[in-house]
Design a protein around this motif. Structure first.
Motif, PDB file in Angstrom:
ATOM      1  N   ASP A   1      -8.702  -0.721   2.991  1.00  0.00           N
ATOM      2  CA  ASP A   1      -8.275  -1.722   2.016  1.00  0.00           C
ATOM      3  C   ASP A   1      -7.476  -2.861   2.641  1.00  0.00           C
ATOM      4  O   ASP A   1      -7.281  -3.901   2.018  1.00  0.00           O
TER       5      ASP A   1
ATOM      6  N   ARG B   1       0.813  -1.206   0.000  1.00  0.00           N
ATOM      7  CA  ARG B   1       0.000   0.000   0.000  1.00  0.00           C
ATOM      8  C   ARG B   1       0.849   1.260   0.000  1.00  0.00           C
ATOM      9  O   ARG B   1       0.455   2.281  -0.554  1.00  0.00           O
TER      10      ARG B   1
ATOM     11  N   TRP C   1      -1.282   4.081  11.844  1.00  0.00           N
ATOM     12  CA  TRP C   1      -2.651   3.914  12.327  1.00  0.00           C
ATOM     13  C   TRP C   1      -2.602   3.376  13.762  1.00  0.00           C
ATOM     14  O   TRP C   1      -1.776   2.504  14.077  1.00  0.00           O
TER      15      TRP C   1
ATOM     16  N   SER D   1      -6.170   0.923   7.428  1.00  0.00           N
ATOM     17  CA  SER D   1      -6.941   1.515   6.344  1.00  0.00           C
ATOM     18  C   SER D   1      -7.968   0.505   5.830  1.00  0.00           C
ATOM     19  O   SER D   1      -7.778  -0.712   5.943  1.00  0.00           O
TER      20      SER D   1
ATOM     21  N   LEU E   1       2.820   6.519   7.021  1.00  0.00           N
ATOM     22  CA  LEU E   1       1.463   6.547   7.569  1.00  0.00           C
ATOM     23  C   LEU E   1       1.422   5.627   8.780  1.00  0.00           C
ATOM     24  O   LEU E   1       1.950   4.510   8.748  1.00  0.00           O
TER      25      LEU E   1
ATOM     26  N   THR F   1       0.933   6.051  -1.241  1.00  0.00           N
ATOM     27  CA  THR F   1       0.590   6.936  -0.129  1.00  0.00           C
ATOM     28  C   THR F   1       1.754   7.848   0.222  1.00  0.00           C
ATOM     29  O   THR F   1       2.788   7.862  -0.435  1.00  0.00           O
TER      30      THR F   1
END
Length: 271
Positions: free
Chosen positions: A262, A245, A255, A260, A253, A249
């Motif tokens: 996906d 991914r 989280w 995310s 990133l 992007t």
């Protein structure tokens, strides 16, 4: 050899029921004495066909009987009837040794991610290479014993030149991530056997990744308990999806307690 055929339909009959004295002399017994009333060849074949090996031998013996009959009819030299069974058995054995039956392959056992025991944590990492862009991507996911995501990241890095280096850098980033999160323990799991073996043994002398192994071993100052494990790519799908991914992007990133949308299907497939 051309064999003349009868112009009218003929009824199949059993022509070799046993010896003249009524006793069956073949020890393996084409027809056992508890089946004395078999009159049709098909009944005999059905009986023997219950066991594949017996049916194969029966077919070879039948061929030798047929071959001997035709040689006699054509007044050619033929095999003595007392040698038919032993010769047929030897013929079949020689064929089986030359062309052994291939064993069916056992279906591959699906590899599935397994959660850590008790209140522990497991951190899976993976790397993906995109040579055309001169980049590599790292994916890291931290989960608890219920398979719940505590944290995850997806990060771009310059391509270091080899897949092994990408994988060891992913492992290093996983350890750094746990330290950044302030967690005291974790299992670190990836799908590279080379990286796993080097980390497991602490092989700092490895020609290509030894320096990174040394870096990793120097990081866990705040981590009280840690270990390394290996899993096949199929069981490392969440970290792999995060690494893939990152191509589309921002450079980094992170989280917390989710991923995310996906990547969610890959998380759910591990539960």
């Amino acid at each position: 050899m051309t064999i003349p055929l009868c112009m009218t339909n003929q009824r199949d009959v059993l022509i070799w029921p046993g010896c003249t004295n009524g006793e069956y002399s073949v020890k393996s017994g084409w027809v056992r004495t508890e089946y004395p009333n078999i009159n049709e060849v098909q009944e005999l074949i059905n009986l023997i066909g219950a066991q594949k090996q017996r049916l194969e031998l029966f077919a070879v013996v039948a061929w030798f009987v047929w071959n001997r009959r035709n040689k006699i009819r054509l007044q050619e030299s033929s095999l003595d009837k007392s040698r038919i069974f032993s010769t047929a058995a030897q013929y079949l054995l020689a064929f089986q040794l030359k062309f052994p039956e291939k064993m069916a392959k056992s279906p591959a056992i699906a590899t599935k991610w397994s959660p850590p025991l008790g209140e522990g944590y497991k951190t899976n990492y993976d790397g993906a290479v995109f040579e055309e862009a001169g980049e590599a991507r790292i994916g890291v996911v931290v989960r608890n014993g219920n398979g719940e995501v505590l944290a995850a990241l997806s990060e771009k890095i310059p391509y270091p030149g080899t897949v092994e280096l990408v994988e060891i850098l992913a492992a290093r980033r996983a350890v750094q991530f746990i330290v950044e999160l302030g967690m005291a323990q974790s299992i670190f799991e990836g799908d590279s056997k080379i990286v796993y073996k080097a980390l497991k043994s602490g092989d700092v002398g490895h020609s290509s990744i030894g320096q990174y192994v040394k870096d990793i071993m120097s990081i866990p100052g705040s981590i009280r308990t840690f270990s390394f494990s290996h899993i096949r790519r199929q069981g490392n799908c969440v970290a792999h999806a995060l690494a893939k991914r990152a191509r589309f992007t921002f450079p980094l990133l992170v989280w917390m307690e989710h991923v995310s949308p996906d990547v969610i299907p890959f998380v759910l497939s591990d539960l």
